[in-house]
Design a protein around this motif. Sequence first.
Motif, PDB file in Angstrom:
ATOM      1  N   GLY A 139       2.843   2.087  -3.220  1.00 61.90           N
ATOM      2  CA  GLY A 139       1.979   2.701  -4.224  1.00 61.90           C
ATOM      3  C   GLY A 139       1.523   4.097  -3.837  1.00 61.90           C
ATOM      4  O   GLY A 139       1.455   5.005  -4.678  1.00 61.90           O
ATOM      5  N   TYR A 140       1.213   4.273  -2.570  1.00 60.49           N
ATOM      6  CA  TYR A 140       0.726   5.571  -2.095  1.00 60.49           C
ATOM      7  C   TYR A 140       1.795   6.643  -2.290  1.00 60.49           C
ATOM      8  O   TYR A 140       1.525   7.722  -2.840  1.00 60.49           O
ATOM      9  CB  TYR A 140       0.351   5.459  -0.615  1.00 60.49           C
ATOM     10  CG  TYR A 140      -0.464   6.623  -0.085  1.00 60.49           C
ATOM     11  CD1 TYR A 140      -1.852   6.568  -0.103  1.00 60.49           C
ATOM     12  CD2 TYR A 140       0.141   7.758   0.431  1.00 60.49           C
ATOM     13  CE1 TYR A 140      -2.614   7.615   0.383  1.00 60.49           C
ATOM     14  CE2 TYR A 140      -0.621   8.819   0.916  1.00 60.49           C
ATOM     15  CZ  TYR A 140      -1.992   8.738   0.897  1.00 60.49           C
ATOM     16  OH  TYR A 140      -2.753   9.779   1.367  1.00 60.49           O
TER      17      TYR A 140
ATOM     18  N   THR B 105       2.318   7.526  -5.896  1.00 57.79           N
ATOM     19  CA  THR B 105       1.228   8.368  -6.382  1.00 57.79           C
ATOM     20  C   THR B 105       1.412   9.813  -5.921  1.00 57.79           C
ATOM     21  O   THR B 105       1.212  10.752  -6.699  1.00 57.79           O
ATOM     22  CB  THR B 105      -0.136   7.822  -5.898  1.00 57.79           C
ATOM     23  OG1 THR B 105      -0.331   6.530  -6.474  1.00 57.79           O
ATOM     24  CG2 THR B 105      -1.282   8.724  -6.288  1.00 57.79           C
TER      25      THR B 105
ATOM     26  N   SER C 202     -10.559   5.472 -12.163  1.00 58.78           N
ATOM     27  CA  SER C 202     -11.916   5.259 -11.649  1.00 58.78           C
ATOM     28  C   SER C 202     -12.220   3.780 -11.451  1.00 58.78           C
ATOM     29  O   SER C 202     -13.372   3.401 -11.245  1.00 58.78           O
ATOM     30  CB  SER C 202     -12.937   5.889 -12.596  1.00 58.78           C
ATOM     31  OG  SER C 202     -12.813   5.311 -13.884  1.00 58.78           O
ATOM     32  N   ASP C 203     -11.190   2.926 -11.520  1.00 54.51           N
ATOM     33  CA  ASP C 203     -11.395   1.497 -11.288  1.00 54.51           C
ATOM     34  C   ASP C 203     -11.830   1.246  -9.847  1.00 54.51           C
ATOM     35  O   ASP C 203     -11.406   1.941  -8.930  1.00 54.51           O
ATOM     36  CB  ASP C 203     -10.098   0.707 -11.523  1.00 54.51           C
ATOM     37  CG  ASP C 203      -9.678   0.698 -12.981  1.00 54.51           C
ATOM     38  OD1 ASP C 203     -10.479   1.082 -13.845  1.00 54.51           O
ATOM     39  OD2 ASP C 203      -8.521   0.302 -13.237  1.00 54.51           O
TER      40      ASP C 203
ATOM     41  N   THR D 194      -2.208   7.899 -10.530  1.00 56.88           N
ATOM     42  CA  THR D 194      -2.587   6.620  -9.960  1.00 56.88           C
ATOM     43  C   THR D 194      -2.974   5.708 -11.104  1.00 56.88           C
ATOM     44  O   THR D 194      -3.592   6.151 -12.076  1.00 56.88           O
ATOM     45  CB  THR D 194      -3.745   6.746  -8.955  1.00 56.88           C
ATOM     46  OG1 THR D 194      -4.123   5.424  -8.538  1.00 56.88           O
ATOM     47  CG2 THR D 194      -4.960   7.438  -9.528  1.00 56.88           C
ATOM     48  N   ARG D 195      -2.589   4.458 -10.996  1.00 58.63           N
ATOM     49  CA  ARG D 195      -2.929   3.527 -12.071  1.00 58.63           C
ATOM     50  C   ARG D 195      -4.368   3.054 -11.954  1.00 58.63           C
ATOM     51  O   ARG D 195      -4.866   2.329 -12.802  1.00 58.63           O
ATOM     52  CB  ARG D 195      -1.958   2.362 -12.094  1.00 58.63           C
ATOM     53  CG  ARG D 195      -2.008   1.503 -10.873  1.00 58.63           C
ATOM     54  CD  ARG D 195      -1.033   0.369 -10.985  1.00 58.63           C
ATOM     55  NE  ARG D 195      -1.414  -0.694 -10.074  1.00 58.63           N
ATOM     56  CZ  ARG D 195      -0.618  -1.638  -9.680  1.00 58.63           C
ATOM     57  NH1 ARG D 195       0.609  -1.675 -10.117  1.00 58.63           N
ATOM     58  NH2 ARG D 195      -1.027  -2.560  -8.854  1.00 58.63           N
ATOM     59  N   TYR D 196      -5.052   3.456 -10.897  1.00 59.71           N
ATOM     60  CA  TYR D 196      -6.404   2.955 -10.673  1.00 59.71           C
ATOM     61  C   TYR D 196      -7.488   3.845 -11.254  1.00 59.71           C
ATOM     62  O   TYR D 196      -8.565   3.373 -11.550  1.00 59.71           O
ATOM     63  CB  TYR D 196      -6.630   2.729  -9.173  1.00 59.71           C
ATOM     64  CG  TYR D 196      -5.662   1.723  -8.617  1.00 59.71           C
ATOM     65  CD1 TYR D 196      -5.709   0.399  -9.018  1.00 59.71           C
ATOM     66  CD2 TYR D 196      -4.678   2.091  -7.723  1.00 59.71           C
ATOM     67  CE1 TYR D 196      -4.804  -0.534  -8.537  1.00 59.71           C
ATOM     68  CE2 TYR D 196      -3.768   1.172  -7.225  1.00 59.71           C
ATOM     69  CZ  TYR D 196      -3.839  -0.137  -7.636  1.00 59.71           C
ATOM     70  OH  TYR D 196      -2.941  -1.053  -7.169  1.00 59.71           O
TER      71      TYR D 196
ATOM     72  N   HIS E 289       0.827  -1.203   0.000  1.00 60.92           N
ATOM     73  CA  HIS E 289       0.000   0.000   0.000  1.00 60.92           C
ATOM     74  C   HIS E 289       0.866   1.260   0.000  1.00 60.92           C
ATOM     75  O   HIS E 289       0.677   2.158  -0.818  1.00 60.92           O
ATOM     76  CB  HIS E 289      -0.939   0.023   1.215  1.00 60.92           C
ATOM     77  CG  HIS E 289      -1.518   1.369   1.463  1.00 60.92           C
ATOM     78  ND1 HIS E 289      -2.593   1.859   0.757  1.00 60.92           N
ATOM     79  CD2 HIS E 289      -1.137   2.362   2.300  1.00 60.92           C
ATOM     80  CE1 HIS E 289      -2.856   3.088   1.161  1.00 60.92           C
ATOM     81  NE2 HIS E 289      -1.983   3.416   2.099  1.00 60.92           N
TER      82      HIS E 289
ATOM     83  N   THR F 294     -13.232   3.384  -4.662  1.00 59.92           N
ATOM     84  CA  THR F 294     -12.632   4.186  -5.714  1.00 59.92           C
ATOM     85  C   THR F 294     -11.848   5.305  -5.045  1.00 59.92           C
ATOM     86  O   THR F 294     -12.135   5.677  -3.901  1.00 59.92           O
ATOM     87  CB  THR F 294     -13.692   4.791  -6.654  1.00 59.92           C
ATOM     88  OG1 THR F 294     -14.631   5.539  -5.881  1.00 59.92           O
ATOM     89  CG2 THR F 294     -14.424   3.716  -7.440  1.00 59.92           C
TER      90      THR F 294
ATOM     91  N   LEU G 298     -11.429  -0.823  -6.676  1.00 60.71           N
ATOM     92  CA  LEU G 298     -10.412  -1.674  -6.052  1.00 60.71           C
ATOM     93  C   LEU G 298     -11.096  -2.551  -5.018  1.00 60.71           C
ATOM     94  O   LEU G 298     -11.944  -2.072  -4.268  1.00 60.71           O
ATOM     95  CB  LEU G 298      -9.348  -0.816  -5.380  1.00 60.71           C
ATOM     96  CG  LEU G 298      -8.652   0.199  -6.278  1.00 60.71           C
ATOM     97  CD1 LEU G 298      -7.854   1.183  -5.439  1.00 60.71           C
ATOM     98  CD2 LEU G 298      -7.744  -0.522  -7.244  1.00 60.71           C
ATOM     99  N   ARG G 299     -10.698  -3.800  -4.954  1.00 64.09           N
ATOM    100  CA  ARG G 299     -11.231  -4.723  -3.961  1.00 64.09           C
ATOM    101  C   ARG G 299     -10.071  -5.270  -3.155  1.00 64.09           C
ATOM    102  O   ARG G 299      -9.186  -5.920  -3.725  1.00 64.09           O
ATOM    103  CB  ARG G 299     -12.021  -5.834  -4.644  1.00 64.09           C
ATOM    104  CG  ARG G 299     -13.323  -5.325  -5.239  1.00 64.09           C
ATOM    105  CD  ARG G 299     -14.139  -6.423  -5.889  1.00 64.09           C
ATOM    106  NE  ARG G 299     -15.469  -5.944  -6.210  1.00 64.09           N
ATOM    107  CZ  ARG G 299     -15.769  -5.217  -7.291  1.00 64.09           C
ATOM    108  NH1 ARG G 299     -14.828  -4.899  -8.143  1.00 64.09           N
ATOM    109  NH2 ARG G 299     -17.006  -4.812  -7.500  1.00 64.09           N
TER     110      ARG G 299
END
Length: 148
Positions: free
Chosen positions: A65-66, A69, A79-80, A75-77, A62, A99, A82-83
């Motif tokens: 990545g944080y 970012t 509007s995906d 961020t690579r996410y 975590h 999200t 995340l679970r």
Amino acid sequence: MPSPIDLKQLMEAVGDAVMVADASGAITLWNPAAERMFGYTQSEALGQSLDIIIPQRQQQRHWDGYHKTMQTGQTRYGSDVLRVPAVHKDGHTLSIAFTVALLHSADQKVSGIAAVVRDETSRFAEERNLRKRLMELESQLATQDAPS
């Protein structure tokens, strides 16, 4: 633009957890749904690290990545959804879906991240049970269809 009172009402009324963390990962916004979901009151959560809800085994990943970012502003996410697993104050594990949105300062530097989080623990357990049951039924059918 909604007035601050409208935003306050929205944060209190929405059923999903809404939280904001600053560039260092300290919680700066924690709505009542976050209190219900994670067990920490607003006063307990504000100023604390996001580690209070991140399982220990996930923390390094975590934070890698944080911090990336925060440095890159990307961020690579997007509007995906995340679970991931999360941890309640009492120690039990949750399955959450969320999200994220990057927040920017006046000089356009990333100043934090907002997350809208939903507890999907029950749905995840139901899906796991359905998959298990399906595998059992497929196994039974394979056994019945096998030549003697």
